[in-house]
Design an enzyme around this catalytic site. Sequence first.
Site, PDB file in Angstrom:
ATOM      1  N   GLU A  71     -18.838  68.688  30.626  1.00 49.36           N
ATOM      2  CA  GLU A  71     -19.061  68.815  29.187  1.00 49.36           C
ATOM      3  C   GLU A  71     -17.915  68.158  28.416  1.00 49.36           C
ATOM      4  OE1 GLU A  71     -19.959  72.874  28.140  1.00 49.36           O
ATOM      5  OE2 GLU A  71     -19.557  72.560  26.010  1.00 49.36           O
ATOM      6  N   ASP A 103     -15.862  72.115  31.325  1.00 44.95           N
ATOM      7  CA  ASP A 103     -15.831  71.715  29.914  1.00 44.95           C
ATOM      8  C   ASP A 103     -14.408  71.296  29.569  1.00 44.95           C
ATOM      9  OD1 ASP A 103     -16.046  71.373  27.185  1.00 44.95           O
ATOM     10  OD2 ASP A 103     -16.733  73.415  26.748  1.00 44.95           O
ATOM     11  N   GLY A 125     -21.780  78.341  22.708  1.00 42.53           N
ATOM     12  CA  GLY A 125     -21.237  79.507  22.018  1.00 42.53           C
ATOM     13  C   GLY A 125     -19.912  79.176  21.367  1.00 42.53           C
ATOM     14  N   LYS A 145     -13.245  75.936  31.934  1.00 40.33           N
ATOM     15  CA  LYS A 145     -12.526  75.038  31.030  1.00 40.33           C
ATOM     16  C   LYS A 145     -11.519  74.244  31.860  1.00 40.33           C
ATOM     17  CE  LYS A 145     -14.192  76.292  26.998  1.00 40.33           C
ATOM     18  NZ  LYS A 145     -14.833  75.345  26.076  1.00 40.33           N
TER      19      LYS A 145
HETATM   20  O1  OSB Z   1     -16.446  74.085  23.883  1.00 43.09           O
HETATM   21  O2  OSB Z   1     -18.060  75.367  24.314  1.00 43.09           O
HETATM   22  C1  OSB Z   1     -16.950  75.200  23.814  1.00 43.09           C
HETATM   23  C2  OSB Z   1     -15.503  78.520  22.577  1.00 43.09           C
HETATM   24  C3  OSB Z   1     -14.924  78.119  21.398  1.00 43.09           C
HETATM   25  C4  OSB Z   1     -14.966  76.790  21.045  1.00 43.09           C
HETATM   26  C5  OSB Z   1     -15.610  75.853  21.856  1.00 43.09           C
HETATM   27  C6  OSB Z   1     -16.216  76.251  23.043  1.00 43.09           C
HETATM   28  C7  OSB Z   1     -16.131  77.608  23.417  1.00 43.09           C
HETATM   29  C8  OSB Z   1     -16.659  78.138  24.669  1.00 43.09           C
HETATM   30  C9  OSB Z   1     -16.985  79.607  24.728  1.00 43.09           C
HETATM   31  O3  OSB Z   1     -16.791  77.473  25.665  1.00 43.09           O
HETATM   32  C10 OSB Z   1     -18.430  79.855  24.637  1.00 43.09           C
HETATM   33  C11 OSB Z   1     -18.733  81.300  24.371  1.00 43.09           C
HETATM   34  O4  OSB Z   1     -18.787  82.067  25.330  1.00 43.09           O
HETATM   35  O5  OSB Z   1     -18.905  81.684  23.186  1.00 43.09           O
HETATM   36 MG    MG Z   2     -17.883  72.846  24.866  1.00 39.59          MG
END
Ligand code: OSB
Ligand code: MG
Length: 390
Positions: free
Chosen positions: A232, A207, A309, A182
């Site tokens: 992302e 991301d 996810g 992230k």
């Molecule tokens: O942007 O992909 C995302 C979790 C919560 C909300 C948005 C995102 C995410 C994750 C975690 O990146 C993905 C996971 O391991 O469930």
């Molecule tokens: Mg994402």
Amino acid sequence: MPEPWNDSGARAELWVAEPAVVDRVSIRLVRLPLKEAFETSFGSVDSRLIFLVSIKGVGLEGWGEVVSAEKPFYSYETIGTSLHVIRDYLAQSLMAQPVSGLEDLAARFARFKGHNMAKAGLELAYIDLLARIQNRSLSRLIGGVRERVPVGVSLGIQRSIGDLLARIDAYLGLGYQRIKIKIKPGWDVDVVAEVRKRHPDILLSVDANSAYTLKDMDRLRALDEFDLLMIEQPLDHDDLVDHSKLQAVLKTPICLDESITSRRRAEQALDLGSCRLINIKIGRVGGYSQAIPIHDLCHQRGVPVWCGGMLESGVGRAHNLALASLPGFTLPGDISASSRYFARDLIVPEVTIATDGTAAVPSRPGLGFEVDLPYVESRTETFEHIDRKT
Ligand code: OSB
Ligand code: MG
């Protein structure tokens, strides 16, 4: 123009099925502490309020999960809006007549605008019910082709680069095939540079969850030097046009997450050149009735997809495993082991990741896991059910 759900002719018993009467929709809000806080560009969470839905009909029960968060940061939906829309509109729409397949259900829900996560939760429960009626796994029902799916891990913003590097080492050691970091302004180029220095060859992605604008072009272009698998959702959650301008000057593929809310938006994004990859989340797009056509569209056009996810419990995770077994899901998904998130998951057995970085797609009927009801009940904060009006 055919409706999107008519694009996939191959899965006849999914789209049009024997009518099934649904008698009851049950809702449970279950709080699970996260093993470690998860921080993104929009904030940090240390527990997940899991929104489970189950539906009862024809003597069977189907399970789904609504992936809304408590606060409207990722998208406008929240647990509160999803509760309202399910309780006041969707549940009775589902139960008003026997449901004769996914096409019928999606058409009923289409008259209510938006609220994709709420709709998806009920679609998931219906598809689990349908799979159990047909005595097939979710994967078989939707046309999956894989017995195991490649997986990666999504790592939140950490206190220090050292902390991040230690976590990356740990997850690589467990076999995860791709690391996603992230990022946000101030936790981006330097961090990625350090990770790349230590791991020149791993599949690495970032991301941003919409933390940048085109004014940050220089910073985003700097990320282009690190051979990232993708960047992302760098720009606004509902944008396609600025992303197409950005993609035109980046060699790294942009992957859209938040911006892809339906098959139509996916097609527009591809036509505009807003991205070269798509992350499919069943909740974000309103259920299998959009997720499968988005997959089919991308597969036809040679655009790789992967399963995103939302820190789901095992119920949502089981559906993600089934989705990711479709042929076009060629990139590792954000489908980590139950133990990556929770001390104990709501399903038995839990989801595990093998040392080759893959997870098994269940082959038993329905979800392929048992919902651990006593544990669910011990952690339930809110329970209600809605019965069919007779
Ligand atoms: O942007 O992909 C995302 C979790 C919560 C909300 C948005 C995102 C995410 C994750 C975690 O990146 C993905 C996971 O391991 O469930
Ligand atoms: Mg994402």
